[in-house]
Motif scaffolding. Sequence first.
Motif, PDB file in Angstrom:
ATOM      1  N   PRO A 209     100.109  50.249 -12.648  1.00 18.83           N
ATOM      2  CA  PRO A 209     100.184  49.064 -11.769  1.00 18.83           C
ATOM      3  C   PRO A 209     100.961  49.334 -10.486  1.00 18.83           C
ATOM      4  O   PRO A 209     100.639  48.758  -9.439  1.00 18.83           O
ATOM      5  N   PHE A 210     101.945  50.236 -10.553  1.00 18.31           N
ATOM      6  CA  PHE A 210     102.673  50.560  -9.313  1.00 18.31           C
ATOM      7  C   PHE A 210     101.735  51.274  -8.344  1.00 18.31           C
ATOM      8  O   PHE A 210     101.745  51.010  -7.135  1.00 18.31           O
ATOM      9  N   ILE A 211     100.910  52.157  -8.873  1.00 17.80           N
ATOM     10  CA  ILE A 211      99.946  52.873  -8.018  1.00 17.80           C
ATOM     11  C   ILE A 211      98.965  51.881  -7.383  1.00 17.80           C
ATOM     12  O   ILE A 211      98.738  51.895  -6.164  1.00 17.80           O
ATOM     13  N   LEU A 222     104.890  54.792  -3.679  1.00 17.25           N
ATOM     14  CA  LEU A 222     105.204  55.180  -5.057  1.00 17.25           C
ATOM     15  C   LEU A 222     106.238  56.296  -5.035  1.00 17.25           C
ATOM     16  O   LEU A 222     106.106  57.251  -4.263  1.00 17.25           O
ATOM     17  N   THR A 223     107.252  56.155  -5.881  1.00 16.40           N
ATOM     18  CA  THR A 223     108.172  57.279  -6.083  1.00 16.40           C
ATOM     19  C   THR A 223     107.820  57.948  -7.395  1.00 16.40           C
ATOM     20  O   THR A 223     107.756  57.285  -8.436  1.00 16.40           O
ATOM     21  N   PHE A 286      93.450  58.993  -9.259  1.00 17.07           N
ATOM     22  CA  PHE A 286      93.333  57.652  -8.675  1.00 17.07           C
ATOM     23  C   PHE A 286      92.792  57.734  -7.249  1.00 17.07           C
ATOM     24  O   PHE A 286      91.910  56.962  -6.857  1.00 17.07           O
ATOM     25  N   GLU A 287      93.309  58.671  -6.478  1.00 14.28           N
ATOM     26  CA  GLU A 287      92.845  58.799  -5.087  1.00 14.28           C
ATOM     27  C   GLU A 287      91.352  59.104  -5.050  1.00 14.28           C
ATOM     28  O   GLU A 287      90.612  58.562  -4.223  1.00 14.28           O
ATOM     29  N   LYS A 293      94.032  56.676  -0.054  1.00 11.93           N
ATOM     30  CA  LYS A 293      95.097  57.678   0.068  1.00 11.93           C
ATOM     31  C   LYS A 293      96.383  56.984  -0.356  1.00 11.93           C
ATOM     32  O   LYS A 293      96.717  55.916   0.151  1.00 11.93           O
ATOM     33  N   LEU A 294      97.080  57.592  -1.286  1.00 12.49           N
ATOM     34  CA  LEU A 294      98.275  56.923  -1.811  1.00 12.49           C
ATOM     35  C   LEU A 294      99.542  57.426  -1.120  1.00 12.49           C
ATOM     36  O   LEU A 294      99.743  58.635  -0.996  1.00 12.49           O
ATOM     37  N   ASN A 295     100.365  56.499  -0.679  1.00  9.23           N
ATOM     38  CA  ASN A 295     101.644  56.860  -0.087  1.00  9.23           C
ATOM     39  C   ASN A 295     102.647  57.104  -1.220  1.00  9.23           C
ATOM     40  O   ASN A 295     102.983  56.182  -1.956  1.00  9.23           O
TER      41      ASN A 295
END
Length: 344
Positions: A209-211, A222-223, A286-287, A293-295
Motif C-alpha cells: 500500500p505504501f508503494i 517510498l523509503t 510494480f514499476e 516510475k516510483l520515487n
Amino acid sequence: MTAQRTKILVTGGAGYIGSHAVVELYQAGYQPIIIDNFSNSEESALAGIESILGTAVPTYRIDCADEEALRGVFAAEPNIAGVIHFAAFKAVGESVQKPLAYFQNNVGSLLTLLAMMPDFGVENLVFSSSCTVYGIPDSLPVTEATPTKPASSPYGRTKQMCEDVIHDVSAAPSNKLHTILLRYFNPIGAHESAKIGELPLGVPNNLVPFITQTAAGIREKLTIYGNDYDTPDGTNVRDYIHVVDLAKAHIVAVQRLLDRKGTETVETFNVGTGHGNSVLEVVQTFEQVSGQKLNYSIGPRRPGDVPAIYADATKAEQVLGFKTETSLADSLASSWKWQVALKK
Ligand code: UFG
C-alpha cells in the motif's frame, strides 16, 4: 425449496483478508456471517462484497471480545458450522506502543470465542496466524515444523499465545474443538473486480500500500528499509501471496474441518507461495506492471524486521490440495488497479 447454505461465522469479516474470504466462502456455497467492530475496516467493504456477490451478507457490528454481544450473535444465528477468526489488531509498530491493547484484543477475543463455541455446539475453527511466529528462522524456507522463536513484537507474541491457547484447550480430555491454524505470509493485492481491497488507516505500514499510494501521489516517496542485509540484493526477502489465493486457503481449511479429514485436533499450515522476493524486486515488478516510475530511496533498517523469510508450501499442497495461482506481477497489478479505483 433451496438447500440451506452452511453457515460460517467470520470475525473481522469486513477487514482486508476477511472481506476476500467472505466473497470466496459465498461463491463456494457457504453462508458467511460477518462480525466486525469496524475498528480497522470500513462499511464500504460491505458494499463491495454485496456488489460482487449480488446479495448482502448478514453483518453484526459488534466487538468479538464483547461476551454478551457475541452470545447474541450465536443465539440469533443457529447452526453455525464453524468460525474463521480474523478479528485482531495487526500493526507491529503499534503493538510496541500499546501492548496491553494487543493482548486484550487479540488474546481476549479468542478466549471469549473459545469459551462460547461449546455452548452453541460449534466445534470448528480456522485461526489467522502469521509467519511472525517463526521469529528470525535459522534456515529457509520455513516448514510448519520449524521451531518458533521469540517474537519480535507484542503483536507477534499475541499470535504465538493464541496458538498456544488453542493447543492447550484442544488437549483437554473434554475437548471437542477442531482447529486449523493458518500461518499467513505477506498478503498483497485486491479482488479482480477492484471492489474490495486493502484500506490502510492513515500512513500505511506495509510495503505494497505504501508503494501504490506513492505512485498515486498520496505519499511523496517510498523509503526502503535497508539494503545491507545478507540477501541477494541486500533488501529484505518476503513471501508475497495474493489475498484471493490466501482467502481460498480458508475455504479448503473449512471444508477439511467439516469433513473431519484432519489427523489431529489442531493442524498447522503455512500459507505462502513458497517463493521469496526482495523489496527491490517488488518495487521493480510494480514499476513494470503499472508503468509508473516510483520515487524511492534507501533508508536505515526498520527495527524488528526479519532479514528474510518465505514459506515451504509443501504441506498445504499435499494435505489441503492448496496451491497459489497468482504471480507477483499479477498481484501487484491488482493492487494498482485497486489504488486507481479508490481515487475515483
Ligand atoms: N518495507 C519498506 N518500506 C516501507 C514498508 C516496508 O522497505 O515503507 C519493507 C520492510 O522492511 C519489509 C518488507 O517491506 O522488508 C515488507 O514489509 P511489510 O511491513 O509489508 O511486512 P512485514 O513482512 O514486515 O510484516 C508482515 C505483516 C505482519 C507480520 C509480519 C511477519 O504485516 O503482520 O509480516 O513477518 F507480523
